[in-house]
Motif scaffolding. Sequence first.
Motif, PDB file in Angstrom:
ATOM      1  N   VAL A 193       0.839  -1.143   0.090  1.00 14.29           N
ATOM      2  CA  VAL A 193      -0.074  -0.121  -0.129  1.00 14.29           C
ATOM      3  C   VAL A 193       0.844   1.131  -0.091  1.00 14.29           C
ATOM      4  N   THR A 246       0.844   4.151  -2.973  1.00  9.06           N
ATOM      5  CA  THR A 246      -0.096   5.496  -2.702  1.00  9.06           C
ATOM      6  C   THR A 246       0.753   6.492  -2.842  1.00  9.06           C
ATOM      7  N   VAL A 289      -4.593   8.756   3.871  1.00  9.75           N
ATOM      8  CA  VAL A 289      -5.398   7.453   3.490  1.00  9.75           C
ATOM      9  C   VAL A 289      -6.379   7.345   4.887  1.00  9.75           C
ATOM     10  N   LEU A 336      -9.016  -0.675  -0.260  1.00 12.65           N
ATOM     11  CA  LEU A 336      -8.458  -0.053  -1.166  1.00 12.65           C
ATOM     12  C   LEU A 336      -9.747   0.003  -2.431  1.00 12.65           C
TER      13      LEU A 336
END
Length: 584
Positions: A526, A530, A535, A580
Amino acid sequence: MSKANQPAKPWQLLRKLVTIRPAPGRNRQAIVLITPMAVSLVTMGLIVSPTHAAMGMMGAMGALAGVNNAPLSRARILLGVGIATVFSQCLGLLSVRIEWFLPLILAGWSLVVVWVWHALQLGPPGPLNILFAAAFGAYMASHGWTVSTVFIATVPSFLIAAAVSMIIILICPHRPVRAAVEKAESAVNAYCEPNDDADSHEVARLRSAAHAAIHRAWWAYNDGHSSGADNPSEMSELSDLRARLITAHMRLEHQLRLEAFPSTDLSLPDHVDWTPLGRPKTSYLLRTALERGSRPTMVALRAAIGVFFASLLMILLPFGHPYWAVLSVLIMMHMDATHSDMTIRAIHRVLGTVVGLGLYLAIAAFGPSGWIQVGLILIFLWCMQALVTRNYGLACIFITCFALFMTPITKPGEMYQLAQDRIVETIVGLAVGIITIYVVGRRAPVLLVRSQYRRTLRSMMPVLRSLSRGEHMTPQAQVERNQMVHELIRGSALLSATRPDAPQALQDWSKVDRTVTETGYDLLSVCWHTNDEPVPWARRVLADIAIFITGLPPISSQNLDAHSVANDVEKIRMDMVTSLPGVR
């Protein structure tokens, strides 16, 4: 119970005892390893005398430290080992002035040295030579040695050997990094292109092996060279190695994303500067080693207790000297190993000592001159290094001869008493050692595993916090990710190392290892996929991990329901994965 979790059977232990393992290229490597010591021995023999040079070999053996490290890293290790060896020998000399304090001094020093060595993960050959210097110093005090003798014999011997070892590595300075990069490329290829019959467990193992190899390669690269050493105009080979390592690293992270989130449409940003830092900061390694249930503390405590009782028993018994018994204990326990491996090492030590004493007596009976002794010591050194990876029992034959020739040959009448004392001291030391390894920390495997997986989960929390704030591209976030990868690697390695000592208690923890490892690598993926924006779900997952860790019982040797732990962690992982975009 799987075959991997079954206790070793007697015939398996016997096979380990007599097996001579293949070691291609070891003979040539042994020549390289002993060259610094040989130069030191001959040089000191010419400057002072062969006998004096032999007694200073304790210093020359310090040049074995850091043999697999790049130049700057090895120079730092050699400096530390040299200072520690000299201090250790002086400590041994001074400790005999109050005999009853000797066990406490040797045990305390062993605790510190073994703990620091394993906390900083300095690798082979281990802290044995440093600790042996203290025991040897205590013995040589009875032969008239003083602190000034150490600085006349041990210090110059070390300086000569260390200088030669640095010259040798500077002939091919990038060899350690090149070897690490090649291993990393091979491990990544195995993960990205597994065999058709590889199941999910095998793929998970290959994934962990690939990350571990990449981590060690960056460790070797960043730990062994100055920050400006990767200038293409100054060091093209090192720059090429860095480029190869980045390529392998990018391929690994891309494959990790395909495996973890196959239904997402995420591109891999240009995160070349996000490469792992390799070795975590010294402060981090020492701090985590101080935590309850740490492996370095367990190994150090076990070694210190063995040294204490071995030296105390030798003081109480009406024969011998503590130093040989202490050496026998430390040979077993200075490095991390399973109970069965340490037991095999003890048997090898006894058998090798008996044969080695016979060989020593046969040679000493002829009264070889000083320079013949020097030649014999060099032969023994080569045999030690050539055989130690093949069969430790055979190596012990020459270790015994080498150690005895470091001191002046006694008169024939005294040699037989010396041989008798050495056998008894060896048996006493190894008996104490075996009792110690099976009594001290008998329930430690569960404690160690529980502590490590809690530490691994805790290392994910700063990473999630940086994600929640959109700060995962900062230098501090890079350090946090590096620490997380380091703990993920240590978790799997620890379980593999401790499971043979408690196969029944740890048989279900493989599921915990798989779930925690997948959670960590999914989180790493991740981060790599990203951009620099907050997030939203990261804060929720962070809270879930915090609540889970808080709800665990205090770390102890009491086992937990591994299936329940794995299921709870899996719920956290699925919460992260399904959050996600594009994942169903």
